[in-house]
Motif scaffolding. Structure first.
Motif, short mmCIF file in Angstrom:
data_model
loop_
_atom_site.label_atom_id
_atom_site.label_comp_id
_atom_site.label_asym_id
_atom_site.label_seq_id
_atom_site.Cartn_x
_atom_site.Cartn_y
_atom_site.Cartn_z
N ALA A 135 -72.33 43.94 -45.85
CA ALA A 135 -72.13 42.83 -46.80
C ALA A 135 -71.14 41.79 -46.28
N CYS A 178 -71.30 38.63 -45.90
CA CYS A 178 -71.16 37.34 -46.59
C CYS A 178 -70.73 37.50 -48.03
N GLY A 179 -70.49 38.73 -48.45
CA GLY A 179 -69.98 38.93 -49.80
C GLY A 179 -70.98 38.64 -50.90
N GLY A 180 -72.27 38.67 -50.56
CA GLY A 180 -73.29 38.52 -51.59
C GLY A 180 -73.91 37.14 -51.67
N CYS A 225 -76.28 36.01 -49.94
CA CYS A 225 -77.65 36.09 -49.41
C CYS A 225 -77.75 35.34 -48.07
N SER A 226 -76.73 35.45 -47.26
CA SER A 226 -76.69 34.72 -46.00
C SER A 226 -76.63 35.60 -44.77
N CYS A 227 -76.34 36.90 -44.92
CA CYS A 227 -76.06 37.71 -43.73
C CYS A 227 -77.07 38.82 -43.48
N ALA A 228 -77.75 39.28 -44.51
CA ALA A 228 -78.70 40.39 -44.38
C ALA A 228 -78.07 41.64 -43.80
N CYS A 262 -76.76 43.86 -45.87
CA CYS A 262 -76.67 44.72 -47.05
C CYS A 262 -78.05 45.29 -47.35
N CYS A 303 -77.40 42.94 -52.30
CA CYS A 303 -76.58 41.99 -53.07
C CYS A 303 -77.43 41.19 -54.05
S1 FES Z 1 -74.16 40.62 -48.67
FE1 FES Z 1 -74.81 39.12 -47.25
S2 FES Z 1 -76.93 39.00 -47.69
FE2 FES Z 1 -76.27 40.52 -49.05
#
Ligand code: FES
Ligand SMILES: Cc1cc2nc3c(=O)[nH]c(=O)nc-3n(C[C@H](O)[C@H](O)[C@H](O)COP(=O)(O)OP(=O)(O)OC[C@H]3O[C@@H](n4cnc5c(N)ncnc54)[C@H](O)[C@@H]3O)c2cc1C
Lengths: 106, 407
Positions: A38, A40-42, A44-47, A49, A86
């Motif tokens: 996680a 990017c902390g949620g 939806c930018s890092c994938a 999670c 996330c």
């Molecule tokens: S926490 Fe980065 S995409 Fe879900």
């Protein structure tokens, strides 16, 4: 409080309890479940999670939106039940949810 | 628990990860995280995005809940500034005079805003944006119909502008250079962001020289060198940051545009590691020393530092990546574009809201700025991590599946 069970890639199970409105990603991070990064902390930018929703739950959890789906195409070992954790919010209907974690996030 | 004590200075992205990774890595001694801010480690990125726009509550910013630290046996010493470091006695001194001995020390002091000494800089309503407390103050000055002037057209300035537009404000962005995002992107990407901000109602003035901030007590207007006067109920200055290296410097550690660390996050003192925005480190993918300002770097380098303290040396070799959210634009950046000599575009940058800019140095792909192009971001992140090469002709052709452009 609803429960979520995380099953690691080598079969270890961890059940946690979280308030309604928590994301599955936060349920993992807040309880020290490893296997979800996680970064990017949620947002939806890092994938990082990525999780697999247990087959018995996929219908209730629902599918990914377009952005999430495009990112999921490129995670390691994408499956039809892949989701970014996330983007899943815990509701009372999801009490008892079971998700599996991949061996690696990238 | 043994008598060892790991002290982490700073309590943000790097610190929280370092503490958590120390426990995961088997550190059995005490762990203390000492931070100047009065709050447990929280997500800084939403400060200029969802939090400023009022879409997120401060509780939702915490990276981990307070109970996590309790359960992990990590002491949070918050609202405490470390004012002294004695590497020989192995102690740190707090602002209130308390002395804490350490066996191992981690510096995660991050970065501080670069300040401008403009006339009027101390007027009410003039802010920098780095900490939660800054945004909480800023939020007292925002509201529909009010005028904001943002000084600095970098990511934080532009995100702030977008959030303030969402709040119904009149927003002007002043950029000293000929284009916004000049230091970090290609001209096409700058032009794209200028266009979209214009479409959203933000006025961007480039080549702007600010003369003074005017007002009696509170900010009223911003005066430019060419005589222009801009009405302002609030001014936010976002002109970059500098690594927080004072402690390291005073203690005699090597400092050169950041605290100098090796690939294992070790400083020039064998008992002190450092991670995050405050470090100057070597990146093997780009074969040069870097100072990065990103969550990715804070998190990944903190893991390396924790491994080192646990006696397991694992070199830091992560691919830098970054994101920025403005309006409906989701920008994801993989790699570092610095030093590029050629840009390949996929999709149109002069219309619409989705395209990707691939940065090359010769044949070598360096980075991508992907705007509403998550596949392109994910693909490049994979390619740069695994050493694949890219075919510029195929990248430029949207009819070719992105995976086919890589070998
Ligand atoms: S926490 Fe980065 S995409 Fe879900
Ligand atoms: C508004 C904003 C938006 C951002 N958006 C993004 C984004 O979208 N994506 C991204 O990747 N990055 C983003 N960043 C950058 C990212 O937040 C930083 O790279 C990250 O916070 C670095 O973490 P860190 O732990 O190294 O340092 P910091 O977060 O800077 O934390 C350092 C902490 O140490 C404390 N400290 C310093 N000196 C002392 C001392 N002597 N004693 C005690 N405490 C001390 C400070 O008070 C601070 O809390 C953004 C930053 C800001 C400000």
């Amino acid at each position: 409080m609803p429960s979520v069970t995380f099953i690691s890639h080598d079969g270890r199970e961890q059940e946690v309890h979280v308030p309604v409105g928590t994301t599955v990603m936060h349920a993992a991070i807040d309880n020290g479940v490893s296997g979800i990064l996680a970064d990017c902390g949620g947002a939806c930018s890092c994938a990082t999670c990525h999780c697999f929703v247990d087959e018995t739950w996929t219908a209730r959890v629902g599918g990914a939106d377009e952005v999430e789906a495009q990112m999921l195409d490129f995670v390691i070992d994408p499956q039809p039940n892949s989701r970014l954790s996330c983007q899943i919010t815990i509701t009372d209907e999801l009490d008892g949810l079971v998700v599996r974690l991949p061996a690696s996030q990238f | 628990m043994n008598s060892e004590h790991a002290v982490i200075v700073g309590a943000s992205h790097a610190a929280g990860q370092l503490g958590a990774s120390l426990r995961q890595g088997g550190w059995e001694g005490r762990i203390s995280i000492v931070g100047e801010e009065a709050i447990a480690p929280y997500q800084r990125p939403p400060l200029s995005k969802a939090y400023l726009a009022g879409e997120k509550h401060s509780d939702e910013l915490l990276i981990r809940p307070a109970t996590f630290y309790e359960k992990s046996g990590i002491d949070l010493v918050l609202g405490s500034r470390v004012t002294g470091l004695d590497c020989r006695a192995k102690t740190v001194t707090l602002h209130d005079g308390a002395i804490i001995p350490y066996s191992k020390l981690a510096l995660t002091t991050g970065a501080r805003v670069r300040t401008l000494s403009l006339p009027g800089h101390d007027l009410d309503g003039v802010f920098y944006l780095r900490d939660l407390a800054d945004v909480d103050s800023i939020r007292g000055f925002v509201g529909p119909g009010k005028s904001a002037v943002i000084i600095g057209g970098g990511y934080i300035g532009l995100e702030t502008a977008a959030s303030m537009r969402k709040l119904g404000m009149e927003v002007t962005v002043l950029e000293a250079l000929p284009r916004v995002l000049q230091r970090v992107t290609a001209p096409e990407v700058s032009a794209f962001y200028s266009r979209v901000h214009g479409e959203e109602g933000v006025r961007i003035i480039t080549d702007a020289a600010v003369d003074s901030l005017e007002g009696s007590g509170s900010i009223e207007s911003v005066k430019l060198a060419d005589g222009t006067s801009l009405k302002a109920d609030i001014v936010v200055i976002g002109v970059g940051v500098m690594p927080a290296t004072e402690l390291a410097e005073a203690a005699g550690l090597a400092v050169d545009n950041g605290i100098v660390v090796d690939e294992f996050a070790r400083t020039s003192d064998p008992d002190i590691v450092a991670a995050g925005d405050c470090t100057n480190h070597y990146n093997p993918i780009y074969d040069r020393r870097l100072r990065l300002e990103s969550v990715q770097n804070a998190t990944d380098q903190a893991k390396t530092a924790a491994s080192t303290l646990c006696g397991k040396l694992e070199a830091y070799h992560a691919l830098p990546w970054f994101w920025s959210d403005q309006y409906d634009l989701k920008l994801q950046i993989a790699g570092l574009s610095q030093g590029f000599d050629r840009v390949v575009l996929r999709g149109r940058s002069d219309s619409g809201r989705s395209f990707a800019a691939f940065y090359f140095s010769g044949d070598r792909l360096l980075a991508v700025d992907a705007i509403n192009k998550p596949k392109e971001f994910m693909m490049v992140r994979r390619a740069l991590t695994t050493g694949m090469t890219a075919d510029p002709g195929k990248l430029a052709d949207e009819a070719v599946d992105i995976q086919q452009a890589f070998a």
